[in-house]
Enzyme design. Structure first.
Site, PDB file in Angstrom:
ATOM      1  N   PRO A   2     -10.748  -1.378  41.354  1.00 30.66           N
ATOM      2  CA  PRO A   2     -11.080   0.020  40.233  1.00 30.66           C
ATOM      3  C   PRO A   2      -9.910   0.460  40.216  1.00 30.66           C
ATOM      4  O   PRO A   2      -8.807   1.333  41.261  1.00 30.66           O
ATOM      5  CB  PRO A   2     -12.037   0.586  41.369  1.00 30.66           C
ATOM      6  CG  PRO A   2     -12.085  -0.407  42.497  1.00 30.66           C
ATOM      7  CD  PRO A   2     -10.912  -1.299  42.577  1.00 30.66           C
ATOM      8  N   GLU A   3      -9.725   0.770  38.835  1.00 27.85           N
ATOM      9  CA  GLU A   3      -8.339   2.123  38.788  1.00 27.85           C
ATOM     10  C   GLU A   3      -9.596   3.338  38.475  1.00 27.85           C
ATOM     11  O   GLU A   3     -10.499   3.264  38.435  1.00 27.85           O
ATOM     12  CB  GLU A   3      -7.978   1.047  37.321  1.00 27.85           C
ATOM     13  CG  GLU A   3      -7.155   0.516  37.900  1.00 27.85           C
ATOM     14  CD  GLU A   3      -6.564  -0.386  36.974  1.00 27.85           C
ATOM     15  OE1 GLU A   3      -5.823  -0.079  36.288  1.00 27.85           O
ATOM     16  OE2 GLU A   3      -6.016  -2.011  37.037  1.00 27.85           O
ATOM     17  N   LYS A  58      -7.303   7.549  42.453  1.00 27.50           N
ATOM     18  CA  LYS A  58      -8.478   6.583  42.667  1.00 27.50           C
ATOM     19  C   LYS A  58      -9.247   6.930  43.581  1.00 27.50           C
ATOM     20  O   LYS A  58     -10.233   6.330  44.363  1.00 27.50           O
ATOM     21  CB  LYS A  58      -7.674   5.204  42.484  1.00 27.50           C
ATOM     22  CG  LYS A  58      -6.986   5.142  41.547  1.00 27.50           C
ATOM     23  CD  LYS A  58      -6.380   3.729  41.274  1.00 27.50           C
ATOM     24  CE  LYS A  58      -5.503   2.820  41.079  1.00 27.50           C
ATOM     25  NZ  LYS A  58      -5.390   1.549  41.700  1.00 27.50           N
ATOM     26  N   ARG A 262       2.340  -9.521  41.432  1.00 26.25           N
ATOM     27  CA  ARG A 262       0.772  -8.134  40.746  1.00 26.25           C
ATOM     28  C   ARG A 262       1.699  -9.622  39.271  1.00 26.25           C
ATOM     29  O   ARG A 262       2.505  -9.505  38.471  1.00 26.25           O
ATOM     30  CB  ARG A 262       0.990  -7.080  40.562  1.00 26.25           C
ATOM     31  CG  ARG A 262       1.419  -6.499  41.253  1.00 26.25           C
ATOM     32  CD  ARG A 262       0.220  -6.135  42.101  1.00 26.25           C
ATOM     33  NE  ARG A 262      -1.422  -6.097  41.509  1.00 26.25           N
ATOM     34  CZ  ARG A 262      -1.901  -4.880  41.454  1.00 26.25           C
ATOM     35  NH1 ARG A 262      -1.319  -4.016  41.959  1.00 26.25           N
ATOM     36  NH2 ARG A 262      -2.995  -4.621  41.127  1.00 26.25           N
TER      37      ARG A 262
END
Ligand SMILES: [Zn+2]
Length: 477
Positions: A2-3, A58, A262
């Protein structure tokens, strides 16, 4: 993972139902999820009432009575589920808060990367976790601050904008979206990102995150803001997760690369790489003088490579020879006999795509190795006649097309001891240049005058050097 928009969505959902409830007891099912003492966590939170929930980057921050605060990071798979007390715990519940309203709040985390930490209202902002959280895009008022921090950085911009201490809230999904929006190549080193670029990055980050928050975030893989709830922003994503699809802006194919492990998606046409080395490709008509252009680059000191030479050396490799011999049932032992192979392919034109499928990826691999070996050079140059046929154009930053009038081509071919009729046939067969020449950044016209050819290349070199020296005020062509 989640961002910012996803965590903001979780915050909004929890705020509605949780504020006003009092914790009656806490079950710690996995002590390592709590940073600090699990028993102090349990004891202190008994009878504490949820007063508010806020967010920094976050991190979710639960503000409770008794001056207490819980800092929480969902990391990869963390989730909060509010359930009725008589329901079973969620599948991966690690910490369960029993509430006085008949509900319980499960902190669920299948991957066990998420954390909860007890702190105090008066002290939590000085907690090392919080001190590591940089400003969110909407909190950045002074562009010079971020610009000055990274103006000498050699780290790729994708890595920089996901560094939470520098700018918080952006992870993999929104970083791809923001860089796509700003037309910045994700590998661009920080030192090539201008002040103007930063203004654009921050503005587009604000817009994209705001839009995503309105949609409840993006549901990618296992993120769900609440039980049975999905975010809706994923349908608005333009780049993230769309490698292999068409760029919504220019219709080129979106590419996938890894940056520090990534996955990263970008458009090779809209998001051109900036900074050294400039990777130059030379393609052109048959016998147009491509090799002279390459030789000249080498003579003035730039690393060069020829894809024809790569192929010749591949044909001397045992493993490659074995594959080709087996595939076409040809009697090669230690190396491929080029004449035999050529005659075979003339007789079996249907096999040309087959040999291309074997050779082109190997050539690409060698070119990439060459780039790696010369990553500290300003300009690196590769002669690659089948640039477009082998779909290698995205490997390069700058494409030079070499054109020549037919009589020059003919002359040159005859000098290579070819008969006129054979030469004319070769010229007619190799006619893909005209189809692709509009994709070149510049066309060099070789009229068989070596001095003027060299002066054309000198001009290109000085333009590329100027670009590198004065970047970013100058752009290629
Ligand atoms: Zn594009």
């Amino acid at each position: 993972m989640p961002e910012l928009p996803e965590v903001e969505t979780v915050k909004k959902i929890l705020k509605k139902t949780l504020v006003g409830a009092t914790i009656t007891s806490v079950d710690v099912l996995r002590a390592a999820t709590i940073l600090g003492s699990a028993s102090i966590f349990q004891e202190s939170l008994k009878d504490a009432k949820f007063k508010n929930i806020s967010r920094k980057g976050k991190y979710l921050i639960f503000h409770l009575s008794k001056g207490l605060v819980i800092l929480s990071h969902l990391r990869m798979e963390g989730k909060f589920y509010e359930l009725n007390e008589n329901e079973p715990n969620s599948q991966y519940a690690k910490v369960v808060f029993h509430l006085d309203n008949g509900h319980k709040l499960c902190f669920d985390d299948s991957r066990c990367f998420g954390i909860l930490k007890l702190s105090k209202e008066t002290k939590y902002l000085e907690d090392p976790l919080m001190l590591n959280v940089g400003p969110e895009p909407s909190e950045i008022n002074d562009i010079d601050d971020i610009f000055n921090k990274v103006k000498d950085s050699t780290h790729p911009i994708k890595e920089l904008i996901t560094t939470q201490s520098l700018i918080s809230g952006i992870g993999n999904i929104y970083a791809d979206e923001i860089l796509f929006e700003c037309k910045i190549h994700p590998l661009t080193p920080g030192k090539f990102i201008t002040r103007e670029n930063w203004i654009e990055i921050v503005e587009s980050a604000k817009k994209i995150l705001e839009k995503a928050i309105k949609q409840g975030g993006s549901t990618i893989k296992s993120y769900h803001p609440g039980k049975d709830l999905d975010g809706k922003f994923q349908s608005k994503l333009k780049a993230y997760g769309k490698a292999g699809e068409k760029c919504p802006r220019c219709c080129d194919i979106l590419q996938f690369i890894k940056i520090n492990g990534r996955g990263t998606t970008y458009c090779p046409k809209c998001q051109k790489k900036k900074g050294a080395p400039v990777r130059v490709a030379i393609f052109g008509k048959i016998a147009s003088g491509k090799s002279e252009v390459l030789k000249y680059f080498a003579k003035v000191g730039y690393p060069t490579i020829s894809s024809d030479e790569i192929v010749s050396s591949l044909y001397k490799e045992k493993a490659v020879t074995a594959i080709i011999a087996k595939r076409f049932n040809l009697p090669f032992n230690n190396e491929v006999d080029k004449t035999v192979l050529r005659d075979y392919l003339v007789a079996h034109p249907k096999d040309i795509p087959v040999i291309n499928r074997i050779v082109h990826p190997l050539v690409k691999e060698r070119i990439e190795e060459f780039f790696k070996a010369h990553k500290n050079n300003d300009i690196v140059v590769c002669e690659i006649p089948l640039l477009f046929e082998s779909k290698s154009e995205n490997l390069f930053d700058y494409i030079i097309g070499v054109d020549a009038p037919k009589d020059v081509q003919l002359d040159r071919l005859q000098n290579r001891n070819k008969e006129t009729s054979k030469s004319l046939k070769m010229i007619a067969r190799n006619n893909s240049f005209d189809k692709n020449k509009n994709k070149a950044d510049i066309i060099v016209n070789n009229n068989s005058d070596l001095a003027s050819l060299k002066s054309e290349i000198d001009q290109i070199i000085s333009k590329l050097q100027e670009y590198l020296d004065l970047f970013p005020s100058l752009h290629l062509c």
